[in-house]
Design an enzyme around this catalytic site. Structure first.
Site, PDB file in Angstrom:
ATOM      1  N   ASP A   1      -0.823  12.154 -15.781  1.00  0.00           N
ATOM      2  CA  ASP A   1      -0.519  13.432 -16.496  1.00  0.00           C
ATOM      3  C   ASP A   1       0.079  13.227 -17.805  1.00  0.00           C
ATOM      4  O   ASP A   1       0.849  12.275 -18.153  1.00  0.00           O
ATOM      5  CB  ASP A   1       0.567  14.173 -15.329  1.00  0.00           C
ATOM      6  CG  ASP A   1       1.740  13.378 -15.207  1.00  0.00           C
ATOM      7  OD1 ASP A   1       2.772  13.721 -15.903  1.00  0.00           O
ATOM      8  OD2 ASP A   1       1.755  12.583 -13.952  1.00  0.00           O
TER       9      ASP A   1
ATOM     10  N   ASP B   1       4.806  22.524 -10.833  1.00  0.00           N
ATOM     11  CA  ASP B   1       5.663  21.483 -11.249  1.00  0.00           C
ATOM     12  C   ASP B   1       6.945  22.146 -10.967  1.00  0.00           C
ATOM     13  O   ASP B   1       7.527  22.740 -11.645  1.00  0.00           O
ATOM     14  CB  ASP B   1       5.747  20.896 -12.712  1.00  0.00           C
ATOM     15  CG  ASP B   1       6.592  19.938 -12.807  1.00  0.00           C
ATOM     16  OD1 ASP B   1       7.398  19.394 -11.894  1.00  0.00           O
ATOM     17  OD2 ASP B   1       6.729  19.114 -13.777  1.00  0.00           O
TER      18      ASP B   1
ATOM     19  N   GLU C   1      11.034  21.031  -9.432  1.00  0.00           N
ATOM     20  CA  GLU C   1      11.574  20.106  -9.372  1.00  0.00           C
ATOM     21  C   GLU C   1      13.233  20.369 -10.161  1.00  0.00           C
ATOM     22  O   GLU C   1      13.396  21.570 -10.333  1.00  0.00           O
ATOM     23  CB  GLU C   1      11.041  19.000 -10.337  1.00  0.00           C
ATOM     24  CG  GLU C   1      10.674  19.508 -11.634  1.00  0.00           C
ATOM     25  CD  GLU C   1      10.426  18.354 -12.676  1.00  0.00           C
ATOM     26  OE1 GLU C   1      11.236  17.288 -12.814  1.00  0.00           O
ATOM     27  OE2 GLU C   1       9.033  18.023 -12.887  1.00  0.00           O
TER      28      GLU C   1
END
Length: 260
Positions: A53, A142, A144
């Site tokens: 990524d 994403d 987090e």
């Protein structure tokens, strides 16, 4: 991504990395000591598929060299919140496809800035849409540790679950696909309260920089993607890069890309 590229803003308004490796250490320790988890990692399939990524922090990428080095897929940063588009996304997204790399877009969530629906629409309108062309994966959320403040963005566990549900439902409505969810087990435990809601449909992308994926978020039967290091090296990229496995063969990854 995270523990992947994290951004802060300096006095000139420039975005930069902050504290990735210190955070990674903390997350690893949290993961090792968590006791309220109910799901464990299933063994990887006989074959795993190599991926990376990236964001603009990797600079100019020679995607032909990346593909020739054995990299089969890449998640590429597209958006963050509702006001940031990665300046290299368009170049990377097209060049990866042309090199034969199966690519997907990812969105860095900022749940304290706007609703999940608003951010899902921002992603879908800025590179995160999907097409059945054998090389486009459903986009990844994403979600987090907050690089700008409180770990859970000031949201309660119930509010975080609602935010994630809002994002995932809106993305599916826009694209017909179930988004991939990127997270760490420790963050998921703390900030969602061991929520099991997404895992019936949404592929899990777990981040753990270690020799195994370890314990998975509650209710996840297996991992689909595993980010196992942030200090990998790949031909065609100058400097370190996040390395990942897909839990299966390239043929199965193509099937995911094509919603088959």
């Amino acid at each position: 991504m995270a523990p992947t590229v994290r951004f802060g803003t300096d006095a000139r308004g420039h975005r930069h990395r902050v504290g990735r490796r210190l955070l990674a250490t903390a997350l690893t320790l949290l993961c090792a000591t968590a006791t309220a988890l109910v799901s464990t990692a299933a063994p990887a399939q006989a074959a795993t598929t190599a991926g990376i990524d990236v964001s603009h922090w990797q600079g100019s990428i020679n995607w032909t060299s990346v593909r020739n080095s054995g990299i089969e897929f890449a998640y590429i940063k597209a958006t963050e919140g509702t006001s940031y588009r990665d300046p290299r996304f368009n170049t990377n997204y097209v060049a990866a496809y042309n090199a034969g790399v199966i690519r997907g877009a990812y969105h860095f969530a900022l749940p304290d800035r706007s609703s999940g629906a608003v951010q899902a629409n921002y992603l879908a309108s800025n590179g995160g849409a999907w097409s059945a062309d054998s090389r486009t994966l459903p986009a990844a959320l994403d979600i987090e540790h907050n690089p700008y403040g409180a770990m859970c963005y000031g949201l309660s566990q119930a509010a975080m679950r609602s935010w994630i549900s809002d994002f995932l439902a809106t993305y599916r409505s826009r694209t017909s696909r179930y988004a991939v969810v990127y997270t760490t087990t420790s963050w998921w435990t703390t900030c969602t309260g061991n929520w099991t809601g997404p895992w019936n449909n949404h592929p899990l992308w777990v981040a753990r920089w270690a020799a195994s994926p370890g314990t998975l978020p509650a209710g996840a039967p297996y991992w689909s993607f595993w980010q196992y290091t942030a200090t990998g090296s790949v031909s065609g990229i100058s400097g370190s890069v996040d390395r990942n496995h897909w839990n299966g063969t390239r043929a199965r990854l193509v099937a995911l890309a094509n919603n088959a």
